[in-house]
Design an enzyme around this catalytic site. Structure first.
Site, PDB file in Angstrom:
ATOM      1  CE  LYS A  70      -3.691  -2.648   1.986  1.00  0.00           C
ATOM      2  NZ  LYS A  70      -4.389  -3.206   3.130  1.00  0.00           N
ATOM      3  CD  GLN A  86      -3.467  -4.723   6.297  1.00  0.00           C
ATOM      4  OE1 GLN A  86      -3.354  -3.729   5.586  1.00  0.00           O
ATOM      5  NE2 GLN A  86      -4.014  -5.836   5.872  1.00  0.00           N
ATOM      6  CG  ASP A 100     -10.172  -1.351   3.989  1.00  0.00           C
ATOM      7  OD1 ASP A 100      -9.679  -1.552   2.861  1.00  0.00           O
ATOM      8  OD2 ASP A 100      -9.639  -1.723   5.053  1.00  0.00           O
TER       9      ASP A 100
END
Ligand code: NAP
Length: 296
Positions: free
Chosen positions: A53, A97, A120
């Protein structure tokens, strides 16, 4: 028929090129899209995802900051970290995460991220917006599957899509997205799961099959009709003593056999995986554009 193998790496590179231009346009207006990633603990897979990322962000000219917290960080401290990031105008996107260590309530953390910064697309408000067809960040893997289909020449519009798997991160959001009366969607969607009797009955009727179960090579050639497009989301480790690491990665589809019947298929690795990170970058760029009033 031998399938066209669609490289997610190639499609992802094409999208990253487009994003680079969008970032450059934002920078002309004095805006640098920025992503904050919170990593709790040192799970090796999570570290490699976070690294990808960061690298991807840098590649398109975006700012990325990883906040690393020890595995025993109390839940309250993680919430405080998210709260600070929610309030920091520098960041357009926040991602914690997953998975987080067991003493931390995942849903509580997801629900605490400001919906505008939830890149997300897992916040309940965004899940609701997705289902209602309102603009919102789309969950990255599902978004990546849709882009692969559209850019690979298998636009889901008017087609019958059979999704195998109904998780909150892949199957359900993808079903919600593809059933919308929208461009790149407007499909007839069937969702299969462990409660489905005779999954092959459904996959054989499909124009497009998406496998997202986490079961190695469970979609076999006899379950697929000639000319079907097959997207393999699964990433499974299977023992392989010929490899240095003692394993190799396979998808949920029996690639070699299905390739001989399908019209299009994605490989594992190099299919959906590279798309997921890229769609996260896209969501962050779009969060910055939305904040600047450039898009809805
Ligand atoms: N490439 C990427 O970027 C990416 C991203 C996310 C996930 N993945 C991979 O995609 C796979 C799925 O991930 P996930 O997080 O969605 O998994 P998950 O949360 O474990 O969900 C799996 C789903 O598949 C269904 N299922 C499992 N075995 C089945 C079977 N034999 N027949 C029919 N349905 C079955 C389950 O049904 P029930 O609901 O009935 O239990 C569940 O809905 C994994 O291999 C994961 O590593 C890849």
């Amino acid at each position: 028929m031998t399938a066209q193998v669609i490289s997610g790496t190639q499609v992802a590179a094409e999208i990253r090129g487009e994003l680079k231009n969008r970032v450059a346009k934002l920078k002309e207006k004095g805006i640098t899209p920025a992503l904050a990633v919170v990593l709790v603990g040192e799970d090796p897979a999570s570290i490699s995802y976070v690294t990808a990322k960061a690298k991807g962000s840098e590649e398109i000219g975006m700012l990325e900051e990883t906040i690393r917290l020890p595995a025993d960080t109390p839940e309250e401290t993680v919430l405080q970290t998210v709260d600070k990031l929610n309030k920091d105008p520098k960041f357009h996107g926040i991602l914690v995460q997953l998975p987080v260590p067991k003493h931390i309530d995942t849903d509580k953390i997801i629900g605490f991220i400001s919906p505008e910064k939830d890149v997300d697309g897992f916040h309940p408000i965004n899940v609701g917006k997705l289902l209602r067809g309102e603009p919102c960040p789309l969950p990255c893997t599902a978004y990546g599957v849709q882009e692969l289909l559209v850019r690979g020449g298998f636009n889901p519009e008017g087609r019958h899509v059979v999704i195998c798997g109904r998780s909150n991160i892949v199957g359900k959001p993808l079903a919600g997205m593809l059933m919308q009366k929208k461009k790149g969607a407007n499909a007839t969607v069937t969702v299969c799961h462990t409660g489905t009797k005779d999954m092959a009955k459904f996959t054989k009727q499909a124009d497009i099959v998406v496998a997202a179960m986490g079961v190695p090579q469970v979609i076999t050639a006899d379950m697929i009709s000639e000319g079907t497009a097959v997207i393999d989301v699964g990433v499974n480790r299977v023992e392989d003593k010929t490899r240095e690491k003692g394993f190799r990665l396979v998808g949920d589809v029996d690639f070699e056999a299905v390739k001989e019947k399908a019209a299009m298929i994605t490989p594992v690795p190099g299919g959906v995986g590279p798309m997921t990170v890229t769609m996260l970058l896209k969501n962050t760029v779009e969060a910055a554009e939305r904040k600047a009033g450039l898009i809805e």
